[in-house]
Design a protein around this motif. Structure first.
Motif, short mmCIF file in Angstrom:
data_model
loop_
_atom_site.label_atom_id
_atom_site.label_comp_id
_atom_site.label_asym_id
_atom_site.label_seq_id
_atom_site.Cartn_x
_atom_site.Cartn_y
_atom_site.Cartn_z
N VAL A 275 -4.71 21.58 -11.02
CA VAL A 275 -5.01 22.71 -11.90
C VAL A 275 -5.91 22.27 -13.05
N ALA A 276 -5.59 21.09 -13.60
CA ALA A 276 -6.40 20.58 -14.71
C ALA A 276 -7.85 20.37 -14.27
N ALA A 277 -8.03 19.90 -13.03
CA ALA A 277 -9.39 19.65 -12.54
C ALA A 277 -10.16 20.96 -12.41
N VAL A 278 -9.51 21.99 -11.89
CA VAL A 278 -10.17 23.29 -11.76
C VAL A 278 -10.56 23.83 -13.14
N VAL A 279 -9.60 23.75 -14.06
CA VAL A 279 -9.86 24.23 -15.43
C VAL A 279 -11.06 23.50 -16.03
N ASN A 280 -11.06 22.18 -15.86
CA ASN A 280 -12.18 21.40 -16.43
C ASN A 280 -13.49 21.75 -15.76
N GLY A 281 -13.46 22.00 -14.45
CA GLY A 281 -14.68 22.36 -13.72
C GLY A 281 -15.32 23.60 -14.30
N PHE A 282 -14.50 24.63 -14.53
CA PHE A 282 -15.05 25.88 -15.07
C PHE A 282 -15.51 25.70 -16.51
N ARG A 283 -14.79 24.85 -17.24
CA ARG A 283 -15.17 24.67 -18.65
C ARG A 283 -16.46 23.88 -18.77
N ALA A 284 -16.72 23.00 -17.79
CA ALA A 284 -17.91 22.16 -17.89
C ALA A 284 -19.18 22.94 -17.52
N THR A 285 -19.01 24.02 -16.74
CA THR A 285 -20.18 24.78 -16.31
C THR A 285 -20.67 25.70 -17.44
#
Lengths: 217, 374
Positions: A56-66
Protein backbone atom coordinates in the motif's frame (compact mmCIF):
# COMPACT_ATOMS: atom_id res chain seq x y z
CA UNK A 1 -15.52 43.50 -17.19
CA UNK A 2 -18.83 43.00 -18.90
CA UNK A 3 -21.87 41.55 -17.11
CA UNK A 4 -21.45 38.43 -19.28
CA UNK A 5 -17.94 38.06 -17.96
CA UNK A 6 -19.21 38.30 -14.35
CA UNK A 7 -21.61 35.47 -15.12
CA UNK A 8 -18.75 33.43 -16.58
CA UNK A 9 -16.65 34.17 -13.51
CA UNK A 10 -19.49 33.01 -11.24
CA UNK A 11 -19.97 29.83 -13.29
CA UNK A 12 -16.20 29.17 -13.23
CA UNK A 13 -16.19 29.68 -9.47
CA UNK A 14 -18.99 27.13 -9.05
CA UNK A 15 -17.11 24.67 -11.29
CA UNK A 16 -14.01 25.00 -9.13
CA UNK A 17 -16.02 24.61 -5.93
CA UNK A 18 -17.66 21.50 -7.37
CA UNK A 19 -14.37 19.96 -8.56
CA UNK A 20 -12.51 20.69 -5.33
CA UNK A 21 -15.47 19.83 -3.11
CA UNK A 22 -16.17 16.46 -4.68
CA UNK A 23 -12.50 15.48 -4.89
CA UNK A 24 -11.87 16.62 -1.32
CA UNK A 25 -14.76 14.50 -0.10
CA UNK A 26 -13.39 11.46 -1.93
CA UNK A 27 -9.88 12.14 -0.60
CA UNK A 28 -11.32 12.33 2.92
CA UNK A 29 -13.37 9.15 2.68
CA UNK A 30 -10.64 7.08 1.02
CA UNK A 31 -7.58 8.77 2.53
CA UNK A 32 -8.48 8.20 6.18
CA UNK A 33 -8.93 4.43 5.90
CA UNK A 34 -5.62 4.24 3.98
CA UNK A 35 -3.91 6.32 6.68
CA UNK A 36 -5.37 4.17 9.46
CA UNK A 37 -4.29 1.03 7.65
CA UNK A 38 -0.75 2.34 7.14
CA UNK A 39 -0.47 3.09 10.87
CA UNK A 40 -1.99 -0.02 12.41
CA UNK A 41 -0.37 -2.45 9.94
CA UNK A 42 3.13 -1.04 10.36
CA UNK A 43 5.64 -2.87 12.60
CA UNK A 44 4.64 -2.33 16.22
CA UNK A 45 1.06 -1.47 15.27
CA UNK A 46 -1.77 -3.55 16.68
CA UNK A 47 -2.62 -5.14 13.33
CA UNK A 48 0.82 -5.90 11.93
CA UNK A 49 0.85 -6.85 8.24
CA UNK A 50 4.29 -5.92 6.94
CA UNK A 51 3.84 -7.10 3.33
CA UNK A 52 0.49 -5.48 2.70
CA UNK A 53 1.74 -2.39 4.46
CA UNK A 54 4.70 -2.12 2.10
CA UNK A 55 2.49 -2.73 -0.93
CA UNK A 56 0.00 0.00 0.00
CA UNK A 57 2.83 2.36 0.89
CA UNK A 58 4.42 1.76 -2.52
CA UNK A 59 1.19 2.56 -4.36
CA UNK A 60 0.69 5.70 -2.28
CA UNK A 61 4.24 6.83 -2.99
CA UNK A 62 3.83 6.10 -6.71
CA UNK A 63 0.86 8.42 -7.02
CA UNK A 64 2.50 11.06 -4.88
CA UNK A 65 5.66 11.04 -6.98
CA UNK A 66 3.78 11.61 -10.23
CA UNK A 67 3.28 15.32 -11.03
CA UNK A 68 -0.39 16.23 -11.23
CA UNK A 69 -0.25 17.42 -14.83
CA UNK A 70 1.28 14.08 -15.87
CA UNK A 71 -1.25 12.14 -13.79
CA UNK A 72 -4.03 14.12 -15.44
CA UNK A 73 -2.99 12.94 -18.90
CA UNK A 74 -1.90 9.45 -17.89
CA UNK A 75 -5.27 8.78 -16.29
CA UNK A 76 -7.31 9.82 -19.35
CA UNK A 77 -8.30 6.25 -20.32
CA UNK A 78 -9.28 5.47 -16.73
CA UNK A 79 -11.26 8.70 -16.55
CA UNK A 80 -13.13 7.85 -19.74
CA UNK A 81 -13.85 4.40 -18.33
CA UNK A 82 -15.35 5.88 -15.15
CA UNK A 83 -17.19 8.96 -16.40
CA UNK A 84 -17.61 8.20 -20.09
CA UNK A 85 -15.85 11.44 -21.01
CA UNK A 86 -12.49 13.15 -20.67
CA UNK A 87 -13.72 16.73 -20.56
CA UNK A 88 -15.75 18.67 -18.06
CA UNK A 89 -15.92 18.97 -14.30
CA UNK A 90 -16.56 15.30 -13.54
CA UNK A 91 -13.69 14.21 -15.75
CA UNK A 92 -11.39 16.45 -13.71
CA UNK A 93 -12.64 15.07 -10.42
CA UNK A 94 -11.15 11.63 -11.19
CA UNK A 95 -7.47 12.70 -11.46
CA UNK A 96 -7.93 15.36 -8.77
CA UNK A 97 -9.15 12.84 -6.19
CA UNK A 98 -6.57 10.24 -7.21
CA UNK A 99 -3.86 12.82 -6.71
CA UNK A 100 -5.27 14.26 -3.47
CA UNK A 101 -6.06 10.98 -1.73
CA UNK A 102 -2.47 9.70 -1.25
CA UNK A 103 -1.33 13.21 -0.39
CA UNK A 104 -3.93 13.53 2.32
CA UNK A 105 -3.45 9.94 3.48
CA UNK A 106 0.24 10.61 4.20
CA UNK A 107 -0.54 13.76 6.17
CA UNK A 108 -3.26 12.01 8.15
CA UNK A 109 -0.88 9.10 8.75
CA UNK A 110 1.61 11.41 10.47
CA UNK A 111 -1.08 12.69 12.85
CA UNK A 112 -2.30 9.18 13.62
CA UNK A 113 1.23 7.99 14.29
CA UNK A 114 1.69 10.75 16.86
CA UNK A 115 -1.12 9.42 19.05
CA UNK A 116 0.48 8.37 22.34
CA UNK A 117 1.12 4.59 22.44
CA UNK A 118 0.05 4.68 26.09
CA UNK A 119 -3.49 5.59 25.04
CA UNK A 120 -3.67 2.55 22.78
CA UNK A 121 -2.35 0.41 25.60
CA UNK A 122 -4.94 1.84 27.99
CA UNK A 123 -7.68 1.11 25.47
CA UNK A 124 -6.50 -2.48 25.08
CA UNK A 125 -6.33 -2.85 28.85
CA UNK A 126 -9.96 -1.73 29.25
CA UNK A 127 -11.16 -4.35 26.78
CA UNK A 128 -11.36 -2.38 23.51
CA UNK A 129 -11.32 -4.34 20.28
CA UNK A 130 -9.22 -3.12 17.36
CA UNK A 131 -12.13 -1.31 15.77
CA UNK A 132 -12.90 0.46 19.06
CA UNK A 133 -9.35 1.68 19.28
CA UNK A 134 -9.55 3.23 15.80
CA UNK A 135 -12.97 4.72 16.49
CA UNK A 136 -12.49 5.97 20.06
CA UNK A 137 -8.77 6.55 20.37
CA UNK A 138 -6.85 6.96 17.11
CA UNK A 139 -9.28 9.10 15.12
CA UNK A 140 -10.53 11.45 17.90
CA UNK A 141 -7.03 11.97 19.31
CA UNK A 142 -5.54 12.67 15.86
CA UNK A 143 -8.48 14.82 14.75
CA UNK A 144 -6.81 18.26 15.13
CA UNK A 145 -3.87 17.10 13.01
CA UNK A 146 -6.17 15.47 10.46
CA UNK A 147 -8.25 18.65 10.12
CA UNK A 148 -5.06 20.68 9.68
CA UNK A 149 -3.85 18.23 7.05
CA UNK A 150 -7.19 18.30 5.27
CA UNK A 151 -6.98 22.09 5.09
CA UNK A 152 -3.59 21.86 3.41
CA UNK A 153 -4.98 19.24 1.02
CA UNK A 154 -7.94 21.42 0.00
CA UNK A 155 -5.70 24.46 -0.58
CA UNK A 156 -3.36 22.35 -2.72
CA UNK A 157 -6.36 21.04 -4.65
CA UNK A 158 -7.62 24.54 -5.40
CA UNK A 159 -4.25 25.13 -7.05
CA UNK A 160 -4.29 21.80 -8.87
CA UNK A 161 -7.85 22.33 -10.13
CA UNK A 162 -6.56 25.26 -12.19
CA UNK A 163 -4.44 22.80 -14.15
CA UNK A 164 -7.47 20.65 -14.82
CA UNK A 165 -8.51 23.42 -17.19
CA UNK A 166 -5.92 21.95 -19.52
CA UNK A 167 -8.24 19.02 -20.17
CA UNK A 168 -11.21 21.27 -20.62
CA UNK A 169 -12.56 20.91 -17.14
CA UNK A 170 -13.59 24.51 -16.81
CA UNK A 171 -13.25 26.36 -13.55
CA UNK A 172 -11.30 29.42 -12.50
CA UNK A 173 -7.91 28.30 -13.85
CA UNK A 174 -9.39 27.57 -17.25
CA UNK A 175 -10.98 31.03 -17.32
CA UNK A 176 -7.77 32.78 -16.37
CA UNK A 177 -5.88 31.03 -19.17
CA UNK A 178 -8.49 31.47 -21.88
CA UNK A 179 -9.66 35.01 -21.19
CA UNK A 180 -6.90 36.50 -19.11
CA UNK A 181 -3.89 35.05 -20.91
CA UNK A 182 -4.95 34.16 -24.43
CA UNK A 183 -7.19 37.25 -24.91
CA UNK A 184 -4.92 39.61 -22.94
CA UNK A 185 -7.83 40.60 -20.68
CA UNK A 186 -5.98 41.70 -17.56
CA UNK A 187 -9.17 42.55 -15.69
CA UNK A 188 -10.34 38.94 -15.91
CA UNK A 189 -6.94 37.68 -14.83
CA UNK A 190 -6.97 39.93 -11.78
CA UNK A 191 -10.56 39.02 -10.94
CA UNK A 192 -9.77 35.30 -11.07
CA UNK A 193 -6.71 35.74 -8.86
CA UNK A 194 -8.78 37.70 -6.33
CA UNK A 195 -11.41 34.98 -6.21
CA UNK A 196 -8.76 32.25 -5.80
CA UNK A 197 -6.99 34.14 -3.03
CA UNK A 198 -10.32 34.68 -1.28
CA UNK A 199 -11.16 30.97 -1.53
CA UNK A 200 -7.81 29.88 -0.15
CA UNK A 201 -8.03 32.44 2.66
CA UNK A 202 -11.48 31.29 3.70
CA UNK A 203 -10.53 27.59 3.62
CA UNK A 204 -7.35 28.22 5.58
CA UNK A 205 -9.16 30.35 8.15
CA UNK A 206 -11.93 27.82 8.62
CA UNK A 207 -9.36 25.03 9.00
CA UNK A 208 -7.22 26.94 11.49
CA UNK A 209 -10.27 27.93 13.49
CA UNK A 210 -11.48 24.35 13.72
CA UNK A 211 -8.05 23.07 14.74
CA UNK A 212 -7.84 25.71 17.46
CA UNK A 213 -11.27 24.78 18.79
CA UNK A 214 -10.33 21.09 18.83
CA UNK A 215 -6.99 21.63 20.53
CA UNK A 216 -8.39 24.03 23.10
CA UNK A 217 -10.06 21.49 25.32
CA UNK B 1 5.85 -15.59 63.85
CA UNK B 2 2.55 -16.03 65.63
CA UNK B 3 4.40 -16.99 68.79
CA UNK B 4 6.27 -13.74 69.02
CA UNK B 5 3.02 -11.90 68.52
CA UNK B 6 1.84 -13.12 71.90
CA UNK B 7 3.56 -10.07 73.32
CA UNK B 8 1.18 -7.14 73.85
CA UNK B 9 0.47 -5.52 70.51
CA UNK B 10 -1.11 -2.18 69.77
CA UNK B 11 -4.78 -2.42 68.93
CA UNK B 12 -4.43 -1.46 65.27
CA UNK B 13 -1.79 -4.12 64.72
CA UNK B 14 -4.13 -6.80 66.05
CA UNK B 15 -6.93 -5.45 63.90
CA UNK B 16 -4.60 -5.52 60.91
CA UNK B 17 -3.61 -9.14 61.31
CA UNK B 18 -7.16 -10.28 61.96
CA UNK B 19 -8.35 -8.40 58.91
CA UNK B 20 -5.55 -9.73 56.77
CA UNK B 21 -6.32 -13.29 57.79
CA UNK B 22 -10.04 -12.85 57.30
CA UNK B 23 -9.42 -11.63 53.77
CA UNK B 24 -7.09 -14.43 52.82
CA UNK B 25 -9.66 -16.39 50.86
CA UNK B 26 -8.77 -19.49 48.88
CA UNK B 27 -5.89 -18.79 46.50
CA UNK B 28 -7.94 -19.70 43.42
CA UNK B 29 -10.74 -17.31 44.34
CA UNK B 30 -11.55 -14.20 42.34
CA UNK B 31 -8.53 -12.01 41.75
CA UNK B 32 -5.90 -14.69 42.28
CA UNK B 33 -2.86 -14.54 40.03
CA UNK B 34 -0.22 -17.22 39.68
CA UNK B 35 2.91 -17.23 37.56
CA UNK B 36 4.47 -20.55 36.56
CA UNK B 37 8.01 -20.59 35.23
CA UNK B 38 7.40 -17.33 33.45
CA UNK B 39 10.04 -16.17 31.00
CA UNK B 40 10.17 -13.10 28.83
CA UNK B 41 12.93 -12.38 26.35
CA UNK B 42 13.03 -9.31 24.15
CA UNK B 43 14.77 -9.50 20.82
CA UNK B 44 16.21 -6.34 19.39
CA UNK B 45 18.95 -5.34 17.01
CA UNK B 46 21.29 -5.13 19.98
CA UNK B 47 20.61 -8.77 20.89
CA UNK B 48 18.31 -10.67 23.20
CA UNK B 49 17.43 -9.29 26.61
CA UNK B 50 15.95 -11.60 29.19
CA UNK B 51 13.49 -9.40 31.07
CA UNK B 52 11.95 -12.12 33.23
CA UNK B 53 13.54 -15.38 34.29
CA UNK B 54 11.63 -18.33 35.67
CA UNK B 55 9.19 -16.41 37.77
CA UNK B 56 7.22 -18.73 40.05
CA UNK B 57 4.87 -16.77 42.21
CA UNK B 58 1.43 -16.70 43.69
CA UNK B 59 -0.26 -13.39 44.42
CA UNK B 60 -2.87 -13.67 47.18
CA UNK B 61 -6.33 -12.29 46.53
CA UNK B 62 -7.79 -9.25 48.20
CA UNK B 63 -4.44 -7.77 49.18
CA UNK B 64 -2.37 -4.84 48.05
CA UNK B 65 0.65 -6.50 46.55
CA UNK B 66 3.70 -4.42 45.72
CA UNK B 67 6.34 -5.21 43.15
CA UNK B 68 9.48 -3.15 43.47
CA UNK B 69 12.76 -3.07 41.65
CA UNK B 70 15.13 -0.76 39.90
CA UNK B 71 14.29 0.39 36.38
CA UNK B 72 14.85 -2.45 33.97
CA UNK B 73 14.25 -5.07 36.64
CA UNK B 74 11.24 -6.43 34.75
CA UNK B 75 8.43 -5.04 36.94
CA UNK B 76 6.50 -3.58 34.07
CA UNK B 77 6.85 -6.69 31.93
CA UNK B 78 5.65 -8.87 34.80
CA UNK B 79 2.62 -6.67 35.50
CA UNK B 80 1.66 -6.55 31.84
CA UNK B 81 1.58 -10.32 31.48
CA UNK B 82 -1.42 -10.35 33.83
CA UNK B 83 -3.70 -8.75 31.23
CA UNK B 84 -1.58 -9.92 28.31
CA UNK B 85 -0.48 -6.50 27.17
CA UNK B 86 2.79 -8.44 27.23
CA UNK B 87 2.98 -11.98 25.93
CA UNK B 88 5.36 -14.21 27.90
CA UNK B 89 8.04 -16.07 25.92
CA UNK B 90 7.33 -19.20 27.94
CA UNK B 91 5.57 -20.22 31.12
CA UNK B 92 2.01 -19.63 32.21
CA UNK B 93 -0.05 -16.94 33.87
CA UNK B 94 -3.05 -18.27 35.77
CA UNK B 95 -5.84 -15.85 36.67
CA UNK B 96 -8.73 -17.23 38.72
CA UNK B 97 -7.50 -20.72 37.97
CA UNK B 98 -7.47 -20.20 34.19
CA UNK B 99 -4.42 -20.22 31.93
CA UNK B 100 -4.88 -16.90 30.14
CA UNK B 101 -2.32 -17.80 27.50
CA UNK B 102 -4.93 -20.07 25.92
CA UNK B 103 -7.56 -17.34 25.64
CA UNK B 104 -8.75 -16.33 22.18
CA UNK B 105 -9.49 -12.69 21.43
CA UNK B 106 -13.02 -12.77 22.84
CA UNK B 107 -11.96 -14.40 26.08
CA UNK B 108 -9.08 -11.94 26.32
CA UNK B 109 -11.42 -8.97 25.97
CA UNK B 110 -13.64 -10.46 28.69
CA UNK B 111 -10.59 -11.00 30.92
CA UNK B 112 -9.45 -7.42 30.47
CA UNK B 113 -12.87 -6.22 31.57
CA UNK B 114 -12.26 -8.02 34.87
CA UNK B 115 -8.83 -6.41 35.31
CA UNK B 116 -8.56 -2.64 35.68
CA UNK B 117 -5.30 -0.83 35.00
CA UNK B 118 -3.94 2.60 35.83
CA UNK B 119 -0.81 4.20 34.44
CA UNK B 120 2.01 6.53 35.39
CA UNK B 121 0.97 9.10 32.79
CA UNK B 122 -2.75 8.46 33.32
CA UNK B 123 -3.36 7.78 29.61
CA UNK B 124 -6.65 9.66 29.49
CA UNK B 125 -8.16 10.52 26.12
CA UNK B 126 -7.72 14.24 25.60
CA UNK B 127 -10.60 14.45 23.12
CA UNK B 128 -13.10 13.06 25.61
CA UNK B 129 -14.54 14.58 28.78
CA UNK B 130 -14.09 12.97 32.19
CA UNK B 131 -17.51 11.36 31.84
CA UNK B 132 -16.72 10.00 28.36
CA UNK B 133 -13.32 8.72 29.47
CA UNK B 134 -14.79 6.82 32.40
CA UNK B 135 -17.73 5.58 30.33
CA UNK B 136 -15.60 4.25 27.45
CA UNK B 137 -14.96 0.73 28.85
CA UNK B 138 -18.74 0.31 29.25
CA UNK B 139 -19.56 1.89 25.88
CA UNK B 140 -17.30 -0.55 24.02
CA UNK B 141 -18.84 -3.38 26.03
CA UNK B 142 -22.20 -2.34 24.61
CA UNK B 143 -24.03 -1.48 27.83
CA UNK B 144 -27.25 0.55 27.63
CA UNK B 145 -26.87 4.30 28.00
CA UNK B 146 -28.80 4.60 31.26
CA UNK B 147 -26.79 1.98 33.09
CA UNK B 148 -23.57 3.57 31.85
CA UNK B 149 -24.55 7.00 33.18
CA UNK B 150 -25.54 5.53 36.52
CA UNK B 151 -22.30 3.57 36.90
CA UNK B 152 -20.14 6.51 35.82
CA UNK B 153 -21.80 8.68 38.49
CA UNK B 154 -21.10 5.98 41.06
CA UNK B 155 -17.40 5.59 40.35
CA UNK B 156 -16.78 9.31 39.99
CA UNK B 157 -18.34 9.77 43.41
CA UNK B 158 -16.19 6.93 44.75
CA UNK B 159 -12.96 8.64 43.65
CA UNK B 160 -14.15 12.04 44.84
CA UNK B 161 -14.64 13.73 41.48
CA UNK B 162 -18.30 14.78 41.60
CA UNK B 163 -18.94 17.84 39.48
CA UNK B 164 -16.08 17.22 37.09
CA UNK B 165 -18.13 15.14 34.66
CA UNK B 166 -17.99 17.48 31.69
CA UNK B 167 -14.45 18.76 32.10
CA UNK B 168 -11.69 17.78 29.68
CA UNK B 169 -8.64 16.07 31.24
CA UNK B 170 -6.30 18.92 30.27
CA UNK B 171 -8.13 21.10 32.83
CA UNK B 172 -7.39 18.70 35.69
CA UNK B 173 -4.43 18.45 38.07
CA UNK B 174 -2.23 15.35 38.10
CA UNK B 175 -3.99 13.92 41.14
CA UNK B 176 -7.41 14.49 39.59
CA UNK B 177 -6.28 12.87 36.34
CA UNK B 178 -5.18 9.78 38.24
CA UNK B 179 -8.54 9.72 40.00
CA UNK B 180 -10.21 9.70 36.60
CA UNK B 181 -7.84 6.87 35.65
CA UNK B 182 -8.88 4.95 38.77
CA UNK B 183 -12.56 5.58 38.09
CA UNK B 184 -12.12 4.30 34.53
CA UNK B 185 -10.30 1.23 35.80
CA UNK B 186 -13.05 0.48 38.34
CA UNK B 187 -16.04 1.10 36.12
CA UNK B 188 -16.33 -2.59 35.16
CA UNK B 189 -16.15 -3.67 38.86
CA UNK B 190 -12.92 -5.58 38.30
CA UNK B 191 -11.45 -8.20 40.62
CA UNK B 192 -7.91 -7.02 40.04
CA UNK B 193 -6.45 -3.54 39.72
CA UNK B 194 -3.02 -3.20 38.12
CA UNK B 195 -1.11 -0.02 38.97
CA UNK B 196 1.83 0.79 36.74
CA UNK B 197 3.93 3.37 38.62
CA UNK B 198 0.62 5.08 39.34
CA UNK B 199 2.07 7.74 41.63
CA UNK B 200 5.49 8.28 40.06
CA UNK B 201 4.38 11.41 38.20
CA UNK B 202 2.75 12.97 41.27
CA UNK B 203 4.06 15.18 44.06
CA UNK B 204 4.45 13.61 47.54
CA UNK B 205 1.20 14.99 48.95
CA UNK B 206 -0.87 13.89 45.95
CA UNK B 207 0.90 10.54 46.00
CA UNK B 208 -0.29 10.05 49.57
CA UNK B 209 -3.88 10.93 48.71
CA UNK B 210 -3.90 8.54 45.74
CA UNK B 211 -2.38 5.77 47.87
CA UNK B 212 -5.05 6.33 50.53
CA UNK B 213 -7.70 6.11 47.84
CA UNK B 214 -6.21 2.81 46.63
CA UNK B 215 -6.22 1.48 50.17
CA UNK B 216 -9.85 2.53 50.71
CA UNK B 217 -10.84 0.87 47.45
CA UNK B 218 -9.00 -2.30 48.43
CA UNK B 219 -10.78 -2.38 51.79
CA UNK B 220 -14.26 -1.43 50.62
CA UNK B 221 -14.38 -3.38 47.34
CA UNK B 222 -12.10 -6.22 48.41
CA UNK B 223 -10.31 -6.26 45.08
CA UNK B 224 -6.75 -7.38 44.58
CA UNK B 225 -4.38 -4.50 43.87
CA UNK B 226 -1.05 -5.24 42.26
CA UNK B 227 1.19 -2.23 42.02
CA UNK B 228 4.66 -1.70 40.71
CA UNK B 229 6.86 1.12 41.86
CA UNK B 230 10.49 2.04 42.31
CA UNK B 231 9.75 3.91 45.51
CA UNK B 232 10.01 2.01 48.79
CA UNK B 233 7.86 4.66 50.47
CA UNK B 234 4.90 3.64 48.29
CA UNK B 235 5.28 0.03 49.31
CA UNK B 236 5.59 0.98 52.97
CA UNK B 237 2.52 3.17 52.79
CA UNK B 238 -0.03 0.74 51.37
CA UNK B 239 1.27 -2.72 50.58
CA UNK B 240 0.80 -5.83 52.63
CA UNK B 241 3.14 -8.02 50.64
CA UNK B 242 6.10 -7.07 48.55
CA UNK B 243 8.11 -8.72 45.81
CA UNK B 244 11.59 -7.44 45.08
CA UNK B 245 12.64 -7.99 41.48
CA UNK B 246 16.25 -7.82 40.41
CA UNK B 247 17.30 -8.37 36.82
CA UNK B 248 14.20 -10.34 35.99
CA UNK B 249 14.45 -12.64 38.99
CA UNK B 250 12.71 -12.73 42.33
CA UNK B 251 15.17 -11.38 44.91
CA UNK B 252 12.83 -11.78 47.84
CA UNK B 253 9.18 -11.83 48.69
CA UNK B 254 7.06 -11.65 51.81
CA UNK B 255 5.08 -9.41 54.15
CA UNK B 256 6.33 -5.84 53.88
CA UNK B 257 7.34 -5.55 57.53
CA UNK B 258 9.48 -8.65 57.22
CA UNK B 259 11.22 -7.73 53.98
CA UNK B 260 11.80 -4.16 55.11
CA UNK B 261 12.78 -5.01 58.67
CA UNK B 262 15.28 -7.63 57.72
CA UNK B 263 16.25 -7.36 54.06
CA UNK B 264 18.09 -10.45 52.86
CA UNK B 265 19.04 -9.39 49.38
CA UNK B 266 21.44 -6.66 48.27
CA UNK B 267 18.86 -5.31 45.85
CA UNK B 268 16.39 -4.79 48.71
CA UNK B 269 19.04 -3.06 50.81
CA UNK B 270 19.94 -0.78 47.91
CA UNK B 271 16.30 0.15 47.46
CA UNK B 272 15.87 0.74 51.18
CA UNK B 273 18.89 2.99 51.50
CA UNK B 274 17.05 6.26 50.82
CA UNK B 275 14.79 5.46 53.79
CA UNK B 276 17.59 4.74 56.24
CA UNK B 277 19.65 7.34 58.01
CA UNK B 278 23.37 7.25 58.38
CA UNK B 279 25.35 8.26 61.42
CA UNK B 280 24.94 12.03 61.98
CA UNK B 281 28.04 13.91 60.82
CA UNK B 282 28.91 15.61 64.10
CA UNK B 283 28.85 12.27 65.84
CA UNK B 284 30.89 10.53 63.17
CA UNK B 285 33.58 13.20 63.44
CA UNK B 286 34.10 12.53 67.17
CA UNK B 287 33.97 8.77 67.01
CA UNK B 288 36.99 6.93 68.31
CA UNK B 289 37.70 3.28 67.46
CA UNK B 290 38.78 2.40 71.03
CA UNK B 291 37.22 3.07 74.44
CA UNK B 292 38.08 6.44 75.89
CA UNK B 293 38.59 6.74 79.63
CA UNK B 294 35.45 8.20 81.20
CA UNK B 295 33.78 8.28 77.81
CA UNK B 296 30.71 6.63 76.40
CA UNK B 297 29.98 3.74 74.08
CA UNK B 298 27.81 4.41 71.06
CA UNK B 299 25.53 1.47 70.31
CA UNK B 300 23.35 0.89 67.29
CA UNK B 301 20.16 -1.03 68.03
CA UNK B 302 18.31 -2.51 65.11
CA UNK B 303 14.69 -3.58 65.24
CA UNK B 304 13.47 -5.83 62.43
CA UNK B 305 9.87 -5.93 63.59
CA UNK B 306 10.09 -9.65 64.36
CA UNK B 307 10.66 -8.93 68.07
CA UNK B 308 7.09 -7.87 68.63
CA UNK B 309 6.39 -4.97 70.91
CA UNK B 310 7.98 -1.56 70.83
CA UNK B 311 11.50 -0.48 71.79
CA UNK B 312 11.46 -0.38 75.55
CA UNK B 313 14.37 1.85 76.59
CA UNK B 314 13.89 1.40 80.32
CA UNK B 315 14.06 -2.35 79.92
CA UNK B 316 17.24 -2.09 77.87
CA UNK B 317 18.82 0.14 80.49
CA UNK B 318 17.84 -2.27 83.23
CA UNK B 319 19.31 -5.19 81.30
CA UNK B 320 22.57 -3.36 80.77
CA UNK B 321 22.58 -2.01 84.28
CA UNK B 322 23.31 1.51 83.19
CA UNK B 323 21.50 4.56 81.90
CA UNK B 324 20.98 5.05 78.20
CA UNK B 325 20.81 8.26 76.22
CA UNK B 326 18.91 8.22 72.97
CA UNK B 327 20.97 10.09 70.36
CA UNK B 328 19.39 9.51 67.06
CA UNK B 329 17.14 7.12 65.18
CA UNK B 330 13.93 6.25 63.45
CA UNK B 331 11.27 3.76 64.33
CA UNK B 332 8.67 3.06 61.68
CA UNK B 333 5.49 1.17 62.19
CA UNK B 334 4.82 -1.09 59.24
CA UNK B 335 1.69 -3.19 59.48
CA UNK B 336 1.91 -2.77 63.25
CA UNK B 337 5.51 -3.91 63.50
CA UNK B 338 7.95 -1.46 65.00
CA UNK B 339 11.17 -1.44 63.08
CA UNK B 340 14.13 0.80 62.53
CA UNK B 341 17.44 1.78 64.01
CA UNK B 342 18.26 3.65 67.22
CA UNK B 343 21.60 5.10 68.25
CA UNK B 344 22.14 5.18 72.01
CA UNK B 345 25.03 6.18 74.24
CA UNK B 346 25.89 4.34 77.49
CA UNK B 347 28.79 4.33 79.93
CA UNK B 348 31.00 1.34 80.56
CA UNK B 349 29.51 -1.07 78.05
CA UNK B 350 31.56 -3.70 76.23
CA UNK B 351 30.71 -5.95 73.26
CA UNK B 352 29.96 -8.81 75.68
CA UNK B 353 27.37 -6.78 77.54
CA UNK B 354 25.39 -6.47 74.32
CA UNK B 355 24.70 -10.21 74.28
CA UNK B 356 22.31 -9.60 77.15
CA UNK B 357 20.15 -7.56 74.80
CA UNK B 358 19.37 -10.54 72.59
CA UNK B 359 15.66 -11.09 72.39
CA UNK B 360 14.91 -7.46 73.13
CA UNK B 361 16.34 -6.09 69.89
CA UNK B 362 17.02 -7.53 66.47
CA UNK B 363 20.70 -6.77 66.64
CA UNK B 364 23.00 -4.53 68.64
CA UNK B 365 26.52 -3.49 67.80
CA UNK B 366 29.06 -1.03 69.09
CA UNK B 367 29.59 1.72 66.54
CA UNK B 368 32.43 3.41 68.39
CA UNK B 369 33.37 5.44 71.43
CA UNK B 370 33.29 9.10 72.32
CA UNK B 371 35.19 11.02 74.96
CA UNK B 372 32.39 12.64 76.92
CA UNK B 373 28.86 13.89 76.55
CA UNK B 374 27.95 14.07 72.92
Amino acid sequence: MSPAMYNRLWAAFLDTVQMVGASALIALLVGIPIAVFLVVSSPGGFYEAPRLNRAVAAVVNGFRATPFIVLLVALLPFTRFLTGTTIGVWAAIVPLSISATPFFARIAEVSLREVDKGLIEAAQAMGCRKWHIVRHVLLPEALPGIVGGFTITVVTMIGASAMAGAVGAGGLGDMAIRYGYQRFDTAVMVAVIIVLVAMVTIVQFAGDYTVRRLRDR
Amino acid sequence: MLGTMAAPLPVDAVANTVQARARAISPAGPGAVRFERLDKTYHSAAGAVRALEEIDLEIPTGRIYGIIGRSGAGKSSLLRTINRLEEPTSGRVIVDGQDIGRFDENALVQLRRRIGMIFQHFNLLSAKTVRENVALPLVVAGLPRRRIDQRVDEVLALVGLEGKHDVYPSRLSGGQKQRVGIARALVHKPEILLCDEATSALDPETTLSILRLLRDINRSLGLTIILITHEMSVIREVCENVLVLEQGRIAEEGPVWQVFGDPKHDATRALLRPLSRDLPEDLAARLAPRPVAGGETIIELHYTGAQGGDPDLARLAATLGTSLRLLHGTIDRIQGHAQGTLLVAARGISEQDLDALKGHVGSARVVGYVASDV
